[in-house]
Design a protein around this motif. Structure first.
Motif, PDB file in Angstrom:
ATOM      1  N   THR A  51       0.994  -1.178  -0.231  1.00  0.00           N
ATOM      2  CA  THR A  51      -0.126  -0.303   0.135  1.00  0.00           C
ATOM      3  C   THR A  51       1.137   1.292   0.015  1.00  0.00           C
ATOM      4  O   THR A  51      -0.236   2.613  -0.367  1.00  0.00           O
ATOM      5  CB  THR A  51      -0.905  -0.517   1.262  1.00  0.00           C
ATOM      6  N   THR A  52       2.516   0.999   0.780  1.00  0.00           N
ATOM      7  CA  THR A  52       3.238   2.332   0.696  1.00  0.00           C
ATOM      8  C   THR A  52       3.724   2.858  -0.674  1.00  0.00           C
ATOM      9  O   THR A  52       4.604   3.194  -0.570  1.00  0.00           O
ATOM     10  CB  THR A  52       3.937   2.186   1.610  1.00  0.00           C
ATOM     11  N   GLU A  53       3.296   1.707  -1.571  1.00  0.00           N
ATOM     12  CA  GLU A  53       3.746   1.939  -3.126  1.00  0.00           C
ATOM     13  C   GLU A  53       3.847   2.896  -3.932  1.00  0.00           C
ATOM     14  O   GLU A  53       5.309   4.000  -4.184  1.00  0.00           O
ATOM     15  CB  GLU A  53       4.085   0.869  -4.467  1.00  0.00           C
ATOM     16  N   PRO A  54       2.727   3.589  -3.677  1.00  0.00           N
ATOM     17  CA  PRO A  54       2.019   5.596  -4.182  1.00  0.00           C
ATOM     18  C   PRO A  54       3.428   6.311  -3.776  1.00  0.00           C
ATOM     19  O   PRO A  54       4.337   7.476  -4.256  1.00  0.00           O
ATOM     20  CB  PRO A  54       0.828   5.265  -4.514  1.00  0.00           C
ATOM     21  N   LEU A  55       2.974   6.129  -2.605  1.00  0.00           N
ATOM     22  CA  LEU A  55       3.979   6.897  -1.081  1.00  0.00           C
ATOM     23  C   LEU A  55       5.707   7.056  -1.474  1.00  0.00           C
ATOM     24  O   LEU A  55       5.778   8.517  -1.751  1.00  0.00           O
ATOM     25  CB  LEU A  55       3.611   6.861   0.297  1.00  0.00           C
ATOM     26  N   TRP A  56       5.979   5.826  -1.372  1.00  0.00           N
ATOM     27  CA  TRP A  56       7.035   6.293  -1.715  1.00  0.00           C
ATOM     28  C   TRP A  56       7.082   6.724  -3.426  1.00  0.00           C
ATOM     29  O   TRP A  56       8.715   7.339  -3.462  1.00  0.00           O
ATOM     30  CB  TRP A  56       8.044   4.122  -1.825  1.00  0.00           C
ATOM     31  N   ALA A  57       7.008   6.356  -4.329  1.00  0.00           N
ATOM     32  CA  ALA A  57       6.774   6.811  -5.625  1.00  0.00           C
ATOM     33  C   ALA A  57       6.970   8.207  -5.471  1.00  0.00           C
ATOM     34  O   ALA A  57       8.137   8.691  -6.235  1.00  0.00           O
ATOM     35  CB  ALA A  57       6.408   6.187  -6.627  1.00  0.00           C
ATOM     36  N   ALA A  58       6.254   8.364  -4.947  1.00  0.00           N
ATOM     37  CA  ALA A  58       5.906  10.267  -4.955  1.00  0.00           C
ATOM     38  C   ALA A  58       6.785  10.826  -4.051  1.00  0.00           C
ATOM     39  O   ALA A  58       7.725  11.848  -4.683  1.00  0.00           O
ATOM     40  CB  ALA A  58       4.455  10.524  -4.295  1.00  0.00           C
ATOM     41  N   LEU A  59       7.562  10.650  -3.503  1.00  0.00           N
ATOM     42  CA  LEU A  59       8.450  10.861  -2.226  1.00  0.00           C
ATOM     43  C   LEU A  59      10.104  10.395  -3.505  1.00  0.00           C
ATOM     44  O   LEU A  59      10.367  12.247  -2.825  1.00  0.00           O
ATOM     45  CB  LEU A  59       8.785  10.206  -0.986  1.00  0.00           C
ATOM     46  N   LEU A  64      14.068  13.846  -5.364  1.00  0.00           N
ATOM     47  CA  LEU A  64      14.816  12.754  -7.036  1.00  0.00           C
ATOM     48  C   LEU A  64      14.643  13.633  -8.213  1.00  0.00           C
ATOM     49  O   LEU A  64      15.866  14.140  -8.818  1.00  0.00           O
ATOM     50  CB  LEU A  64      15.522  11.109  -7.396  1.00  0.00           C
ATOM     51  N   MET A  65      13.803  13.897  -8.502  1.00  0.00           N
ATOM     52  CA  MET A  65      13.791  15.079  -9.629  1.00  0.00           C
ATOM     53  C   MET A  65      12.317  15.728  -9.881  1.00  0.00           C
ATOM     54  O   MET A  65      12.456  17.038 -10.817  1.00  0.00           O
ATOM     55  CB  MET A  65      12.158  13.834 -10.518  1.00  0.00           C
ATOM     56  N   GLY A  66      12.690  16.122  -8.220  1.00  0.00           N
ATOM     57  CA  GLY A  66      12.043  18.047  -8.254  1.00  0.00           C
ATOM     58  C   GLY A  66      10.782  18.102  -8.454  1.00  0.00           C
ATOM     59  O   GLY A  66      10.306  19.269  -9.189  1.00  0.00           O
ATOM     60  N   GLU A  67       9.623  16.886  -8.495  1.00  0.00           N
ATOM     61  CA  GLU A  67       8.181  17.509  -8.703  1.00  0.00           C
ATOM     62  C   GLU A  67       7.947  17.656  -7.817  1.00  0.00           C
ATOM     63  O   GLU A  67       7.991  17.355  -6.576  1.00  0.00           O
ATOM     64  CB  GLU A  67       7.574  15.449  -9.393  1.00  0.00           C
ATOM     65  N   ASN A  68       6.504  18.439  -8.863  1.00  0.00           N
ATOM     66  CA  ASN A  68       5.890  18.646  -7.223  1.00  0.00           C
ATOM     67  C   ASN A  68       4.756  18.038  -6.690  1.00  0.00           C
ATOM     68  O   ASN A  68       3.766  17.444  -7.497  1.00  0.00           O
ATOM     69  CB  ASN A  68       4.820  20.742  -8.308  1.00  0.00           C
ATOM     70  N   LEU A  69       4.299  18.223  -5.536  1.00  0.00           N
ATOM     71  CA  LEU A  69       3.536  17.372  -5.594  1.00  0.00           C
ATOM     72  C   LEU A  69       2.161  17.984  -4.020  1.00  0.00           C
ATOM     73  O   LEU A  69       2.363  19.361  -3.563  1.00  0.00           O
ATOM     74  CB  LEU A  69       3.998  16.288  -3.757  1.00  0.00           C
TER      75      LEU A  69
END
Length: 106
Positions: A51-59, A64-69
Motif C-alpha cells: 500500500t505504501t508503494e505510491p507514497l515512495w514513488a511520490a517521495l 530526486l526529480m523535483g516533482e511538485n506534490l
C-alpha cells in the motif's frame, strides 16, 4: 514502421544496453527480490507494505526529480502513513485505549 524498428534503427549498442537494463535490472530483478521478500511475511503485512508503494514513488519523484506534490498528494500520503501506523497497533492496545477514552463499559 514498427516501434521496435524505430528504436533500434540504426542499431546502436547504447540503445540495446539501455533496453536490456530496463528489462532485466529494473523490472525482472526487482520483481524477483520483491517476491522473495514478501514471501517471508504474512499476507497482512505484505498488503500494508504494498500500500505504501505510491507514497515512495511520490517521495522519490519529489526528492530526486523535483516533482511538485499538490495538497491532495500530501493528504493522501498522510492517510497512507496513518493507516500503516494504525495497523501496527494491536487489538489489546486498542481495547485499553477504548476503555481509557470511553470509560469502563462493564
Amino acid at each position: 514502421s514498427s516501434i521496435v524498428s524505430g528504436v533500434l534503427n540504426p542499431v546502436q549498442p547504447e540503445r540495446i544496453a539501455a533496453i536490456l537494463y530496463l528489462g532485466v535490472v529494473t523490472t525482472a530483478l526487482t520483481t524477483i527480490g520483491e517476491t522473495k521478500a514478501l514471501g517471508s511475511m504474512s499476507s497482512g503485512e505484505a498488503s500494508i507494505l504494498l500500500t505504501t508503494e505510491p507514497l515512495w514513488a511520490a517521495l522519490f519523484g519529489w526528492l530526486l526529480m523535483g516533482e511538485n506534490l499538490g495538497s491532495s498528494a500530501v493528504v493522501g500520503g498522510v492517510c497512507i502513513v496513518m493507516a500503516c501506523l494504525l495497523n501496527l497497533v494491536d487489538e489489546a492496545m486498542m481495547n485499553r485505549l477504548k476503555i481509557k477514552v470511553f470509560g469502563d463499559s462493564s
